[in-house]
Design a protein around this motif. Structure first.
Motif, mmCIF file in Angstrom:
data_model
loop_
_atom_site.group_PDB
_atom_site.id
_atom_site.type_symbol
_atom_site.label_atom_id
_atom_site.label_comp_id
_atom_site.label_asym_id
_atom_site.label_seq_id
_atom_site.Cartn_x
_atom_site.Cartn_y
_atom_site.Cartn_z
ATOM 1 N N ILE A 96 0.723 -1.645 0.134
ATOM 2 C CA ILE A 96 0.072 -0.475 0.049
ATOM 3 C C ILE A 96 0.911 1.247 0.271
ATOM 4 C CG2 ILE A 96 -1.656 1.024 1.313
ATOM 5 C CD1 ILE A 96 -2.088 -2.112 3.109
ATOM 6 N N LEU A 97 0.793 2.362 -0.986
ATOM 7 C CA LEU A 97 1.335 3.135 -1.206
ATOM 8 C C LEU A 97 1.120 4.279 -1.696
ATOM 9 C CD1 LEU A 97 3.385 0.344 -3.301
ATOM 10 C CD2 LEU A 97 5.306 2.228 -2.320
ATOM 11 N N ASN A 98 1.335 5.793 -1.252
ATOM 12 C CA ASN A 98 0.877 6.608 -1.327
ATOM 13 C C ASN A 98 0.985 7.932 -3.035
ATOM 14 O OD1 ASN A 98 -0.682 7.074 1.170
ATOM 15 N ND2 ASN A 98 0.683 7.619 2.486
ATOM 16 N N LYS A 99 0.363 7.658 -3.594
ATOM 17 C CA LYS A 99 1.240 9.065 -4.379
ATOM 18 C C LYS A 99 2.438 9.616 -3.915
ATOM 19 C CE LYS A 99 0.044 11.628 -8.462
ATOM 20 N NZ LYS A 99 -0.825 11.956 -9.263
ATOM 21 N N GLY A 100 3.637 9.754 -4.800
ATOM 22 C CA GLY A 100 3.864 11.167 -3.767
ATOM 23 C C GLY A 100 5.763 9.850 -3.427
ATOM 24 N N GLN A 101 5.253 8.632 -3.119
ATOM 25 C CA GLN A 101 5.983 7.951 -2.016
ATOM 26 C C GLN A 101 7.258 7.795 -3.327
ATOM 27 O OE1 GLN A 101 3.913 5.333 0.355
ATOM 28 N NE2 GLN A 101 5.052 5.516 2.225
ATOM 29 N N HIS A 102 8.750 7.603 -2.505
ATOM 30 C CA HIS A 102 9.524 6.877 -3.118
ATOM 31 C C HIS A 102 9.395 5.469 -2.460
ATOM 32 C CE1 HIS A 102 12.894 6.899 -5.623
ATOM 33 N NE2 HIS A 102 13.639 6.106 -4.919
ATOM 34 N N PHE A 103 9.793 4.849 -3.662
ATOM 35 C CA PHE A 103 9.577 3.365 -3.293
ATOM 36 C C PHE A 103 11.053 2.318 -3.558
ATOM 37 C CE2 PHE A 103 8.838 -0.784 -5.627
ATOM 38 C CZ PHE A 103 7.718 -1.463 -3.883
ATOM 39 N N GLU A 104 11.476 1.503 -3.001
ATOM 40 C CA GLU A 104 12.385 1.063 -3.104
ATOM 41 C C GLU A 104 12.299 -0.543 -2.818
ATOM 42 O OE1 GLU A 104 16.530 3.001 -1.557
ATOM 43 O OE2 GLU A 104 15.581 4.434 -1.033
#
Ligand code: C2O
Ligand code: CU
Ligand code: CU
Length: 547
Positions: A96-104
């Motif tokens: 679950i992610l929010n728009k604008g988050q950086h994903f690694e």
């Protein structure tokens, strides 16, 4: 009841069933299956475990591995992406992610063959979104790092290694990637939808099991051509599960994670279809809810629906059901033409092709417990446990989506057809790792007209990296035409943004694609392929160079 007594009762139940089985000639296995129907709990995503909800915070590490006793249907082994977070174990976590988050994320390959993750529908450059040329060997690692620029939506992830995507996905590697944004949070709040409680990700997959009870992926040559169709339907890994519900609206994010089976989904209560609303699809919320009674869902597609159960009483059951339709296995209807073209190499090939079956749903002629695509069968039960008061109504405006282009756009014709020697092609070609038969400029929009031959079968066509806007459907079969909601022949799931579009035999679907958004740095090599994963692995896929 004490343990021994329960075991004894179970044993005697099995003995009785076995007796019935012997008497009636029905195999024990299927008698048991019937006695268990809809008694298994739907694995509703929780805080950990298989399909646990994992709100993204910091860099994750996934390891692909074979996990014993994991599959809810029968506790057999399955492949899974495993990780630990906050001292909890997760398998195939729902990210679950929010728009604008950086994903690694660091992927470690714990399998004994190459693999790579594809983030299906998630904006990421080609090196970050899983191209088979970046598959990693056993024991190797791959680092993903990108910004989440997608609008809110139900995306997903699965493997994408060369020619073994279907098998790895089938054996378990697949889960959701849910993105949230302001619009979506507002909608969820208005409806009081809470992920894991009243907002349920639902992964639908058909499977076969071998006699040892393990997942069995062993397509024959014909099944590679037609698609591998299983005879048992799993929902979040459980077979014929049930979920307790209250008298209120529920949101179901339905994902068809099957390799080839297309579903025609409805909700039935006492044998009649319930109206429900499509609120979103592959690319997030639609502009406004679409009321329907049935929806086609092809492999790779998602449909986000709202079902209001406010008028039910405690004790009632509602079934998510596959409804009959024409699967349109029309690949043989062109035999005469093909023969006359002089390209058929003798009788040997004729009979080989005849074995593929020309009529609807003749996939599994060898086995007597086939579950045909056009059969009517229940998939999931919703059991109304208690009455509550709930009076929220779906908002009429869900999201703002720009209108389609009015300027004249460059049009690209794409043809899907069968090779004379069998095998599916795009523009007469099959996949070659180092060629890019489709080249598009990074600046601006194009129209792709995807034309499926009439001597064909339905192909769900997927593009990496960008979304489609469906402009028009032409020559649609009646079962699609009947569902059209505008003069362009578009159906409810064509509203909004799509990343996988089902093209029926004889049909042409025109989609608009904006190759300037997202604006990926440098030259990109994305994939365009059929999401029937047997077709994809057999080469119904092309590189698209965006430069
Ligand atoms: Cu979900 Cu290239 O696929
Ligand atoms: Cu994809
Ligand atoms: Cu296909």
């Amino acid at each position: 009841m004490n343990h021994n007594r329960r075991n004894f009762m179970l044993l005697s139940l099995k003995a009785t069933l076995f007796y019935i089985g012997v008497r009636t000639g029905i195999p024990l296995q299927s008698v048991l299956a019937q006695s268990n129907e809809f008694s298994a709990r739907l694995p509703v995503p929780g805080k950990s475990g298989l399909f646990g909800l994992l709100p993204y915070q910091n860099k994750l590490s996934f390891k692909t591995m074979d996990v014993p006793n994991l599959l809810p249907a029968n506790k057999s082994q399955m492949l899974a992406y495993s990780t630990s977070e906050n001292n909890e174990k997760f398998y195939n976590p729902i990210l679950i992610l929010n728009k604008g988050q950086h994903f690694e994320l660091a992927l470690e390959n714990g399998l004994n063959e190459p693999t790579i993750i594809h983030w299906h529908g998630v904006d990421a450059s080609w090196k970050q979104t899983g191209h088979p040329s970046y598959a990693i060997k056993p024991g190797e690692r791959y680092n993903y790092s990108f910004e989440i620029t997608n609008r809110a939506g139900t995306y997903w992830y699965h493997p994408h290694p060369h020619m073994i995507t279907a098998r790895q996905s089938y054996l378990g590697l697949a889960s959701f990637f849910i993105v949230k944004d302001e619009e979506e949070i507002r909608f969820s709040r208005e409806m009081d939808f809470v992920l894991g409680k009243t907002d349920i990700p639902v992964l639908i997959q058909d499977k076969k099991f071998n006699s040892a009870g393990d997942l069995d992926y062993s397509p024959t040559k014909d099944e590679l051509m037609m698609g591998y169709i299983g005879n048992r339907i799993l929902v979040n890994g459980a077979e014929k599960p049930t979920m307790d519900v209250a008298t209120r609206a529920y949101r179901f994010r339905l994902l068809n994670g099957s390799t080839a089976r297309i579903y025609n989904l409805a909700f039935l209560s006492d044998g009649s279809k319930l109206p429900f609303h499509i609120v979103g699809n592959d690319g997030g919320l639609l502009p406004s809810p679409q009321q329907v009674e049935e929806v086609f869902l092809a492999p790779g597609e998602r449909v986000d629906i709202s079902l209001n159960l406010a008028l039910f009483s405690a004790g009632q059951s509602i079934y998510l059901q596959n409804m009959p339709y024409d699967p349109m296995h029309n690949e043989m209807s062109g035999m005469a033409e093909m023969g006359s073209m002089g390209n058929m190499n003798g009788m040997e090939h004729m009979s080989e092709m005849a074995g593929m079956g020309s009529k609807s749903g003749s996939h599994d002629s060898g086995s007597n417990n086939a579950l045909e695509e056009d059969a009517s069968f229940p998939i999931l039960r919703l059991f109304v446990k208690n009455r509550i008061s709930y009076s929220r109504q779906l908002p009429q405006n869900l999201s703002v989506i720009p209108s389609l282009s009015r300027e004249a756009l460059k049009e690209h014709q794409i043809t899907l057809s069968m090779q004379h020697m069998g095998g599916w092609t795009i523009n007469g070609l099959t996949f070659s790792m180092n060629d890019a038969p489709i080249v598009v400029p990074k600046r601006g929009k194009e129209i792709w007209v995807i034309n499926n031959a009439s001597a064909s079968m339905p192909h769900p066509m997927h593009l990496h990296g960008y979304f489609y806007r469906v402009r028009e459907r032409k020559n649609s079969p009646d079962q699609v035409k009947q569902r059209a909601i505008d003069g362009s022949g578009r159906i409810p799931t064509d509203m909004g943004y799509k990343d996988t579009v089902l093209v029926w035999p004889g049909e042409s679907v025109a989609v608009e694609i904006d190759f300037s958004k997202p604006n990926y740095p440098g030259e990109q090599l994305f994939l365009f392929h059929c999401h029937n994963l047997e077709h994809e692995d057999q080469g119904m896929m092309l590189n698209v160079r965006v430069e």
